[in-house]
Design a protein around this motif. Structure first.
Motif, PDB file in Angstrom:
ATOM      1  N   THR A  94      -3.481   8.742  -2.494  1.00 54.27           N
ATOM      2  CA  THR A  94      -3.695  10.062  -3.085  1.00 54.27           C
ATOM      3  C   THR A  94      -2.608  11.068  -2.727  1.00 54.27           C
ATOM      4  O   THR A  94      -2.217  11.884  -3.566  1.00 54.27           O
ATOM      5  N   TRP A  95      -2.105  11.017  -1.508  1.00 58.27           N
ATOM      6  CA  TRP A  95      -1.214  12.088  -1.031  1.00 58.27           C
ATOM      7  C   TRP A  95       0.018  11.576  -0.289  1.00 58.27           C
ATOM      8  O   TRP A  95       1.139  11.990  -0.561  1.00 58.27           O
ATOM      9  N   GLY A  96      -0.182  10.649   0.637  1.00 58.81           N
ATOM     10  CA  GLY A  96       0.891  10.285   1.553  1.00 58.81           C
ATOM     11  C   GLY A  96       2.103   9.666   0.892  1.00 58.81           C
ATOM     12  O   GLY A  96       3.246   9.959   1.275  1.00 58.81           O
ATOM     13  N   ASN A  97       1.915   8.809  -0.097  1.00 58.34           N
ATOM     14  CA  ASN A  97       3.058   8.127  -0.700  1.00 58.34           C
ATOM     15  C   ASN A  97       3.949   9.088  -1.481  1.00 58.34           C
ATOM     16  O   ASN A  97       5.186   8.969  -1.443  1.00 58.34           O
ATOM     17  N   VAL A  98       3.362  10.033  -2.193  1.00 56.48           N
ATOM     18  CA  VAL A  98       4.169  11.014  -2.917  1.00 56.48           C
ATOM     19  C   VAL A  98       4.935  11.895  -1.944  1.00 56.48           C
ATOM     20  O   VAL A  98       6.125  12.189  -2.149  1.00 56.48           O
ATOM     21  N   PRO A 102       0.801  -1.236   0.000  1.00 50.28           N
ATOM     22  CA  PRO A 102       0.000   0.000   0.000  1.00 50.28           C
ATOM     23  C   PRO A 102       0.824   1.272   0.000  1.00 50.28           C
ATOM     24  O   PRO A 102       0.310   2.339  -0.358  1.00 50.28           O
ATOM     25  N   GLU A 103       2.100   1.208   0.370  1.00 54.07           N
ATOM     26  CA  GLU A 103       2.949   2.401   0.357  1.00 54.07           C
ATOM     27  C   GLU A 103       3.660   2.591  -0.971  1.00 54.07           C
ATOM     28  O   GLU A 103       4.496   3.495  -1.106  1.00 54.07           O
ATOM     29  N   SER A 104       3.334   1.772  -1.972  1.00 55.62           N
ATOM     30  CA  SER A 104       4.040   1.835  -3.258  1.00 55.62           C
ATOM     31  C   SER A 104       3.101   2.029  -4.437  1.00 55.62           C
ATOM     32  O   SER A 104       3.421   1.662  -5.562  1.00 55.62           O
ATOM     33  N   VAL A 105       1.933   2.611  -4.194  1.00 50.39           N
ATOM     34  CA  VAL A 105       0.987   2.857  -5.272  1.00 50.39           C
ATOM     35  C   VAL A 105       0.493   4.289  -5.182  1.00 50.39           C
ATOM     36  O   VAL A 105       0.279   4.827  -4.091  1.00 50.39           O
ATOM     37  N   ALA A 106       0.368   4.946  -6.347  1.00 51.63           N
ATOM     38  CA  ALA A 106      -0.113   6.328  -6.417  1.00 51.63           C
ATOM     39  C   ALA A 106      -0.809   6.529  -7.755  1.00 51.63           C
ATOM     40  O   ALA A 106      -0.999   5.583  -8.520  1.00 51.63           O
ATOM     41  N   LEU A 107      -1.177   7.773  -8.038  1.00 52.01           N
ATOM     42  CA  LEU A 107      -2.003   8.092  -9.200  1.00 52.01           C
ATOM     43  C   LEU A 107      -1.259   8.977 -10.188  1.00 52.01           C
ATOM     44  O   LEU A 107      -0.470   9.841  -9.803  1.00 52.01           O
ATOM     45  N   SER A 108      -1.542   8.751 -11.457  1.00 54.11           N
ATOM     46  CA  SER A 108      -0.933   9.539 -12.524  1.00 54.11           C
ATOM     47  C   SER A 108      -2.001   9.815 -13.572  1.00 54.11           C
ATOM     48  O   SER A 108      -2.316   8.950 -14.390  1.00 54.11           O
ATOM     49  N   GLY A 109      -2.571  11.023 -13.546  1.00 50.60           N
ATOM     50  CA  GLY A 109      -3.680  11.321 -14.446  1.00 50.60           C
ATOM     51  C   GLY A 109      -3.316  11.198 -15.909  1.00 50.60           C
ATOM     52  O   GLY A 109      -4.108  10.755 -16.731  1.00 50.60           O
ATOM     53  N   THR A 110      -2.077  11.598 -16.255  1.00 48.91           N
ATOM     54  CA  THR A 110      -1.599  11.562 -17.639  1.00 48.91           C
ATOM     55  C   THR A 110      -2.545  12.336 -18.559  1.00 48.91           C
ATOM     56  O   THR A 110      -2.734  11.974 -19.718  1.00 48.91           O
TER      57      THR A 110
END
Length: 378
Positions: A344-348, A298-306
């Motif tokens: 959404t926020w924490g990993n970045v 769970p600490e290695s996934v995030a979002l990329s709208g592209t």
């Protein structure tokens, strides 16, 4: 990176205080002035908006700079229908941080010298655009500045990823780009990071990036380059546009074995919202997010709208305002608030903080590298 943490003890900086309570925007407070309680029985979309008010989106990739170059006039604060990203839609989508790509169109970066100049022009454009929209956008370089921009109601704009061709095979140019604010560099399209992995010069580039706090982007890189970077780098790496190859066999998507290694190295897989890489529906994107969370952690996934990259997007995810729909789908699937907050926020924020911590430690150990590609690779 434990060796770095043992060597350097610092007092908290602004970027290390991001776990403090975050003010909610107007209209989100309950009558008593306290943040709303997310009742599981509420409609998922309403819960998604409330959750994103506390844990907004840090979007890993936007093609907006190049898209704006094609427009004779635009106003991002008023709203701009010619692109998929503007200030009203960023606010509607709860996007509080956005990485603006400095990549060049395919075929325009074949010549190293031209790529350096074209990337500098992109940087100049980004800074001009942000200055022209002060009520909605703010340049940021680290976790603290990103959080400050969010708390002031602005979307933080981080510079990068840039393409590795922008270096012109020069570590001096890398230092200049960092001085101009570039935070992310993609290791593709160059002789020193290819199918065979990193050359000796490529490894030196990664070490200098670590010393400067420039984050490695491995999207589209070969498996050998990924693995060698994991071994050499003292800071986490990103894959700014990679989903799960087990679900969709796109060449930029990561197989499970590399997702495991990325998670073990503390890196981040930023799943793109493109129909080509993730599928045609919001449910397909959610499938990729769940797969990456399960395999990499769970600490290695995030979002990329592209967004604004000429890519087709899944249904219901057509522009930057659509993130609540995706989060609502995850809530329907039983994701808890802590995992959504990381996504959404924490990993970045973690990756930005860790890269800066590693840079401060390495600057005590290493002088700026004067190595050349001729000396190391012949």
């Amino acid at each position: 990176m434990a060796d770095l943490q043992d060597d350097l003890h610092t007092t908290p900086e602004a970027g290390e205080l991001d776990d403090l309570p975050v003010p909610f925007p107007a209209g989100v407070f309950t009558p008593g002035g306290r943040p709303p309680v997310l009742d599981p029985d509420d409609a998922p979309l309403e819960r998604a908006h409330a959750l994103l008010a506390a844990h907004p989106v840090a979007d890993g990739y936007s093609g907006l700079p190049w898209a704006l170059r094609q427009l004779p006039w635009y106003d991002l604060e008023l709203g701009e229908s010619a692109v998929a990203t503007d200030v009203p839609r960023l606010r509607e989508g709860h996007v509080a941080a956005l990485f603006w790509s400095l990549h060049l169109p395919e075929g325009s970066d074949d010549d190293g010298e031209r790529a350096v100049g074209a990337t500098l022009e992109q940087l100049d454009l980004v800074k001009t655009v942000v200055r022209a929209h002060p009520e909605g956008l703010r340049l940021a370089e680290d976790a603290g500045q990103t959080a400050d921009a969010r708390n002031c109601g602005r979307t933080a704009v981080l510079l990068g990823p840039a393409g590795a061709t922008a270096l012109g095979d020069s570590l001096g140019v890398l230092r200049c780009l960092r001085a101009l604010g570039v935070r992310v560099l993609t290791l593709t399209g160059v002789s020193w990071a290819g199918e065979a992995g990193l050359t000796r010069f490529g490894e030196e580039v990664v070490r200098e990036m670590n010393r400067l706090g420039v984050i490695v982007d491995l999207s589209g890189a070969s498996p050998q380059t990924l693995r060698r970077t994991f071994a050499v780098s003292k800071a986490p790496a990103l894959c700014t546009r990679s989903a799960a190859r087990a679900l969709r066999p796109h060449p930029a998507n990561l197989p499970d074995d590399l997702l495991v290694e990325l998670g073990a190295a503390g890196g981040l897989c930023m799943v793109p919202l493109t129909a080509e890489q993730t599928g045609p529906t919001v449910r397909d994107v959610a499938d990729h997010l769940e797969h990456v969370r399960t395999v990499a952690g769970p600490e290695s996934v995030a979002l990329s709208g592209t967004y604004d990259t000429a890519s087709a997007h899944p249904l219901e995810l057509g522009d930057a305002s659509c993130y609540p729909r995706l989060i609502a789908e995850l809530l329907r699937r039983g994701w808890d608030e802590s995992d959504v907050a990381l996504l959404t926020w924490g990993n970045v924020q973690r990756v930005l903080r860790t890269a800066d911590f590693a840079a401060r430690a390495l600057q005590q150990r290493r002088q700026p590298s004067t190595a050349t590609i001729t000396e190391l690779d012949g």
